[in-house]
Design an enzyme around this catalytic site. Structure first.
Site, PDB file in Angstrom:
ATOM      1  N   TYR A  84       0.834  -1.201   0.000  1.00 18.26           N
ATOM      2  CA  TYR A  84       0.000   0.000   0.000  1.00 18.26           C
ATOM      3  C   TYR A  84       0.872   1.256   0.000  1.00 18.26           C
ATOM      4  CZ  TYR A  84      -3.419   3.414   1.811  1.00 18.26           C
ATOM      5  OH  TYR A  84      -4.222   4.516   2.013  1.00 18.26           O
ATOM      6  N   THR A 107     -11.557   6.102   9.831  1.00 17.33           N
ATOM      7  CA  THR A 107     -12.411   5.755   8.703  1.00 17.33           C
ATOM      8  C   THR A 107     -12.693   4.254   8.722  1.00 17.33           C
ATOM      9  OG1 THR A 107     -10.583   5.273   7.197  1.00 17.33           O
ATOM     10  CG2 THR A 107     -11.319   7.578   7.319  1.00 17.33           C
TER      11      THR A 107
END
Length: 322
Positions: free
Chosen positions: A201, A234
């Site tokens: 990532y 989130t």
């Protein structure tokens, strides 16, 4: 030295990337920068059904913009759209269902979108962190397909539409994780060695910084920027980084705080006074490399990345009739 780079990044992050870092930085914000009416301007936000994408869409809709939500899951997206319309009173919020890991779908969507809409601002927010190596139906590693190739294909496909408009902007949501990664073009799909989803990532997020810098050089009529939202609370963080979330949940930024710089880059007249291609955090351009980290890559590697992504993207451009 990777342990050192990680340690430096972590310590820096504790200070700057948390909620308290945002609160400190925001004391210097100019509220008028984002107190604008953008009726008549069109925005496309990917990954807009939750998290930073949804928070961004809310603020754009609140200011009168026409907002296009690009999402993967229809059910969640329809709920999000209704919530955005209800909260902002803006009916000009439209939904498009696209899987950002599927380049064929992205090309098809972009061609249709170009024939039906105008576009002033593209926000590349959609992303994923898959912790085990997983391939898409096209044989693409899922993180690369979504974070890097998907971002490349969508932006490339929509550049002609953006170039028709005055004050066109492209904002890409990256991550501070990219600071621990040097661009690696030898293994774009992470097929060699041990697979570490967090580092894959981070590599994708480094690639997004390079993409932004290269696009800024090639397309002078569009203002490109890439940003780090800090560490925000989130759904993606909760699901992809559960241990990190548990340790940091009391210090994480809100979704709106994470989205603040995206909104500023999308709306503010001040943002486009700064050069195209910069990396931002809390409404300020910041370095893309830590002082003692060996993360710089030669220009030929950055150019090669663009060539490789173009080759990848063209493989999926042609679709059969129907």
């Amino acid at each position: 030295m990777s342990w050192y780079r990680n340690a430096v990044w972590f310590v820096k992050g504790l200070r700057e990337y948390t909620r308290s870092g945002y609160e400190s930085a925001s004391k210097h914000f100019c509220p008028a920068d984002v107190e604008v009416n953008v009726a008549g301007r069109s925005f496309l936000v990917t990954g807009a059904n939750s998290g930073i994408g949804k928070a961004t869409a809310i603020e754009l809709a609140r200011r009168g913009g026409t907002v296009h939500l690009l999402c993967r899951n229809r059910d969640r997206a329809e709920v999000a759209r209704e919530e955005i319309v209800t909260e902002t009173g803006n009916q000009n919020v439209f939904l498009h269902i696209v899987d950002m890991s599927n380049p064929r779908e992205i090309w098809k969507f972009a061609e249709k979108f170009k024939s039906e809409h105008k576009l002033n601002v593209l926000v590349n927010n959609a992303g994923c962190m898959v912790n085990n190596r997983e391939l898409t139906e096209d044989g693409l590693e899922k993180n690369f397909a979504t974070n890097t190739l998907g971002t490349y294909v969508l932006t490339t496909a929509l550049l002609p539409l953006l170039e028709k408009e005055a004050d066109a902007r492209v904002i890409t949501v990256s991550s501070g994780g990219m600071l621990v990664q040097k661009l690696n073009i030898s293994d774009l799909q992470s097929g060699n060695g041990t697979f570490d989803g967090t580092m894959v990532y981070a590599q994708n997020k480094r690639q997004q910084v390079v993409l932004t810098e290269q696009w800024a050089k090639a397309h002078r009529s569009i203002h490109f920027s890439v940003m780090h939202p800090g560490w925000a609370d989130t759904p993606a963080v909760r699901s992809s980084m559960p241990d990190f979330y548990q340790k940091m949940k009391n210090s994480l930024r809100t979704e709106a705080q994470g989205a603040d710089t995206v909104v500023w880059l999308a709306l503010s007249a001040e943002a486009i006074k700064l050069p195209s291609g910069l990396f931002f955090q809390d409404r300020q351009p910041v370095p893309t490399h830590l002082p003692l980290a060996s993360t710089h890559s030669p220009p030929e590697d950055e150019e090669k990345l663009m060539e490789m992504l173009e080759e990848f993207s063209q493989k999926f451009k042609c679709t059969s009739p129907g």
